[in-house]
Design a protein around this motif. Structure first.
Motif, PDB file in Angstrom:
ATOM      1  N   PHE A   1      -4.303  16.832  -0.902  1.00  0.00           N
ATOM      2  CA  PHE A   1      -4.883  15.583  -1.389  1.00  0.00           C
ATOM      3  C   PHE A   1      -4.386  14.400  -0.567  1.00  0.00           C
ATOM      4  O   PHE A   1      -3.255  14.391  -0.058  1.00  0.00           O
ATOM      5  N   HIS A   2      -5.264  13.397  -0.436  1.00  0.00           N
ATOM      6  CA  HIS A   2      -4.918  12.149   0.245  1.00  0.00           C
ATOM      7  C   HIS A   2      -4.839  11.044  -0.815  1.00  0.00           C
ATOM      8  O   HIS A   2      -5.863  10.528  -1.255  1.00  0.00           O
TER       9      HIS A   2
ATOM     10  N   LYS B   1       3.926   2.084   2.552  1.00  0.00           N
ATOM     11  CA  LYS B   1       4.713   3.316   2.482  1.00  0.00           C
ATOM     12  C   LYS B   1       3.791   4.496   2.744  1.00  0.00           C
ATOM     13  O   LYS B   1       2.760   4.652   2.092  1.00  0.00           O
ATOM     14  N   ILE B   2       4.167   5.324   3.712  1.00  0.00           N
ATOM     15  CA  ILE B   2       3.396   6.512   4.075  1.00  0.00           C
ATOM     16  C   ILE B   2       4.286   7.738   3.879  1.00  0.00           C
ATOM     17  O   ILE B   2       5.460   7.712   4.244  1.00  0.00           O
ATOM     18  N   THR B   3       3.741   8.820   3.341  1.00  0.00           N
ATOM     19  CA  THR B   3       4.496  10.064   3.335  1.00  0.00           C
ATOM     20  C   THR B   3       3.671  11.198   3.923  1.00  0.00           C
ATOM     21  O   THR B   3       2.455  11.268   3.740  1.00  0.00           O
ATOM     22  N   GLY B   4       4.360  12.074   4.641  1.00  0.00           N
ATOM     23  CA  GLY B   4       3.822  13.345   5.070  1.00  0.00           C
ATOM     24  C   GLY B   4       4.576  14.399   4.281  1.00  0.00           C
ATOM     25  O   GLY B   4       5.734  14.687   4.574  1.00  0.00           O
ATOM     26  N   ASN B   5       3.935  14.940   3.250  1.00  0.00           N
ATOM     27  CA  ASN B   5       4.600  15.814   2.282  1.00  0.00           C
ATOM     28  C   ASN B   5       4.195  17.265   2.536  1.00  0.00           C
ATOM     29  O   ASN B   5       3.312  17.812   1.878  1.00  0.00           O
ATOM     30  N   GLY B   6       4.859  17.890   3.517  1.00  0.00           N
ATOM     31  CA  GLY B   6       4.517  19.242   3.921  1.00  0.00           C
ATOM     32  C   GLY B   6       4.719  20.303   2.861  1.00  0.00           C
ATOM     33  O   GLY B   6       3.861  21.166   2.669  1.00  0.00           O
ATOM     34  N   PRO B   7       5.846  20.292   2.121  1.00  0.00           N
ATOM     35  CA  PRO B   7       6.119  21.377   1.161  1.00  0.00           C
ATOM     36  C   PRO B   7       5.452  21.196  -0.202  1.00  0.00           C
ATOM     37  O   PRO B   7       5.659  22.016  -1.091  1.00  0.00           O
TER      38      PRO B   7
ATOM     39  N   ILE C   1       0.852  -1.197   0.000  1.00  0.00           N
ATOM     40  CA  ILE C   1       0.000   0.000   0.000  1.00  0.00           C
ATOM     41  C   ILE C   1       0.886   1.244   0.000  1.00  0.00           C
ATOM     42  O   ILE C   1       1.894   1.302   0.699  1.00  0.00           O
ATOM     43  N   GLU C   2       0.468   2.237  -0.778  1.00  0.00           N
ATOM     44  CA  GLU C   2       1.062   3.569  -0.704  1.00  0.00           C
ATOM     45  C   GLU C   2      -0.025   4.541  -0.248  1.00  0.00           C
ATOM     46  O   GLU C   2      -1.126   4.538  -0.798  1.00  0.00           O
ATOM     47  N   ALA C   3       0.294   5.362   0.741  1.00  0.00           N
ATOM     48  CA  ALA C   3      -0.667   6.346   1.236  1.00  0.00           C
ATOM     49  C   ALA C   3       0.077   7.658   1.467  1.00  0.00           C
ATOM     50  O   ALA C   3       0.907   7.754   2.376  1.00  0.00           O
ATOM     51  N   ASP C   4      -0.207   8.638   0.645  1.00  0.00           N
ATOM     52  CA  ASP C   4       0.556   9.886   0.661  1.00  0.00           C
ATOM     53  C   ASP C   4      -0.323  11.077   1.022  1.00  0.00           C
ATOM     54  O   ASP C   4      -1.351  11.316   0.384  1.00  0.00           O
ATOM     55  N   TYR C   5       0.112  11.810   2.039  1.00  0.00           N
ATOM     56  CA  TYR C   5      -0.580  13.026   2.442  1.00  0.00           C
ATOM     57  C   TYR C   5       0.106  14.196   1.747  1.00  0.00           C
ATOM     58  O   TYR C   5       1.194  14.614   2.133  1.00  0.00           O
ATOM     59  N   LEU C   6      -0.518  14.697   0.701  1.00  0.00           N
ATOM     60  CA  LEU C   6       0.001  15.851  -0.025  1.00  0.00           C
ATOM     61  C   LEU C   6      -0.619  17.099   0.594  1.00  0.00           C
ATOM     62  O   LEU C   6      -1.800  17.370   0.389  1.00  0.00           O
ATOM     63  N   TRP C   7       0.184  17.839   1.347  1.00  0.00           N
ATOM     64  CA  TRP C   7      -0.378  18.924   2.148  1.00  0.00           C
ATOM     65  C   TRP C   7      -0.838  20.085   1.265  1.00  0.00           C
ATOM     66  O   TRP C   7      -1.923  20.624   1.437  1.00  0.00           O
ATOM     67  N   GLY C   8      -0.012  20.500   0.318  1.00  0.00           N
ATOM     68  CA  GLY C   8      -0.396  21.550  -0.609  1.00  0.00           C
ATOM     69  C   GLY C   8      -0.624  22.907   0.031  1.00  0.00           C
ATOM     70  O   GLY C   8      -1.289  23.759  -0.563  1.00  0.00           O
ATOM     71  N   ARG C   9      -0.106  23.105   1.258  1.00  0.00           N
ATOM     72  CA  ARG C   9      -0.309  24.386   1.965  1.00  0.00           C
ATOM     73  C   ARG C   9       0.977  24.758   2.707  1.00  0.00           C
ATOM     74  O   ARG C   9       0.990  24.891   3.931  1.00  0.00           O
ATOM     75  N   ILE C  10       2.073  24.904   1.937  1.00  0.00           N
ATOM     76  CA  ILE C  10       3.392  25.112   2.537  1.00  0.00           C
ATOM     77  C   ILE C  10       3.427  26.332   3.460  1.00  0.00           C
ATOM     78  O   ILE C  10       4.167  26.356   4.453  1.00  0.00           O
TER      79      ILE C  10
END
Length: 328
Positions: free
Chosen positions: A239-240, A227-233, A147-156
């Motif tokens: 998007f989730h 695989k999990i990511t917390g993508n702050g920038p 599983i891939e689960a990515d938190y794309l923050w989009g609010r740098i």
């Protein structure tokens, strides 16, 4: 039983207010806010509510039996402890605290206050699209291997506000926690090991001094890998993103497409995203569990603490640059 609530913080807290006020036998009595400009607006909008700058007005009010906490992350721990010590149920924005030692204190308080309930506002639990994905997986009963689960923050820009001044702030606790929780709900299981690595390449030289990007790998029983990511920038839309792979199907929910491929054709995933209309349901189900003294359906105490332990172990792994066995 009636639910009389106090709300701390009316940023995200206004969503808590909308979920609580007038739902069944519940209402908001007191709002605590320290922003003077917002206080003036609140007094005009809610003339029948008590508006205060002192959170103790909520903790000391015996009529209030539910505290909804939507303050800055660094304040959650003490406000949760004060609420529980005053025999009040708790709704708290994630994370409930910022350190493992703080979480243990909250656990110990709840052991003494067994009649009290606590919930963290993990909004993806009520997303209809993700819930339909869970139903499809339960129906097919095929073994998932990745599983891939990515938190794309989009609010740098949010990293440069209060988060840049918060000691122990973590993109794992502030973002990736939602994806870890979602994966645990899909798999109905807990990971055994965690390894995290991160960087601050995109935010180097800014006010934000922590790791703004974290990649976490979780190992579940039978060597299932997540695989999990917390993508702050991330400069893309908030998007989730979710991708699930088994031998019989692939599930993809991404910025560009959303489908299930069963080996023959692509199937549309039913449900809405981001489905903000359904986010009130989590809080309202919690309120119903208080009113009717029922078991919490969505997030029980142990489930919440297991989630926090995974996050704290992920943070520790990133600091030590080593794989860690998770102790529950």
């Amino acid at each position: 039983m009636k639910v009389c609530a106090g709300i701390i913080g009316m940023g995200v807290g206004k969503k808590h207010f909308e979920a609580i006020e007038g739902y069944k036998k519940s209402y908001v009595k007191t709002i605590c806010e320290k922003n003077t400009s917002l206080i003036r607006i609140l007094k005009n909008k809610f003339p029948n509510k008590i508006i205060t700058t002192n959170e103790n007005d909520i903790f000391n009010d015996k009529e209030i039996n539910l505290v909804s906490i939507a303050s800055y992350d660094e304040n959650h721990y003490l406000q949760v402890c004060k609420s529980l010590s005053a025999d009040k149920h708790v709704i708290v924005e994630k994370p409930i605290c910022l350190k493992m030692s703080e979480m243990r204190d909250i656990e110990n308080l709840l052991r003494k206050k067994k009649n009290l309930k606590i919930i963290s506002n993990l909004v993806l639990r009520q997303n209809s699209k993700f819930n339909n994905i869970k139903k499809y997986i339960n129906l097919k009963k095929d073994k998932i291997y990745y599983i891939e689960a990515d938190y794309l923050w989009g609010r740098i820009h949010k990293l440069y506000g209060w988060r840049s001044r918060t000691k122990n702030y973590s993109i794992i606790l502030g973002a990736a926690i939602h994806m870890i929780d979602l994966v645990m709900q899909i798999l109905k299981n807990k990971p055994t090991h965690v390894y995290s690595i991160g960087n601050n390449i995109a935010t180097k030289g800014s006010k934000f001094k922590g790791k703004s990007f974290e990649l976490t790998t979780l190992t579940f029983p039978k060597n299932l890998i997540v695989k999990i990511t917390g993508n702050g920038p991330c400069r893309d839309n908030h998007f989730h993103e979710l991708k699930i792979f088994s031998k019989k199907y692939s599930i993809v929910h991404s910025l560009s497409s959303s489908y299930i491929f069963n080996g023959k054709k692509r199937l549309k995933i039913k449900g809405n995203y981001p489905d903000k209309k359904n986010r009130k349901k989590l809080i309202r189900e919690f309120i119903s569990s208080i009113i009717y003294n029922k078991k919490q359906d969505k997030i029980d105490k142990q489930n919440l603490f297991n989630l926090m332990k995974i996050c704290f172990n992920a943070i520790q792994s990133s600091k030590l640059n080593k794989r860690i066995k998770i102790k529950y």
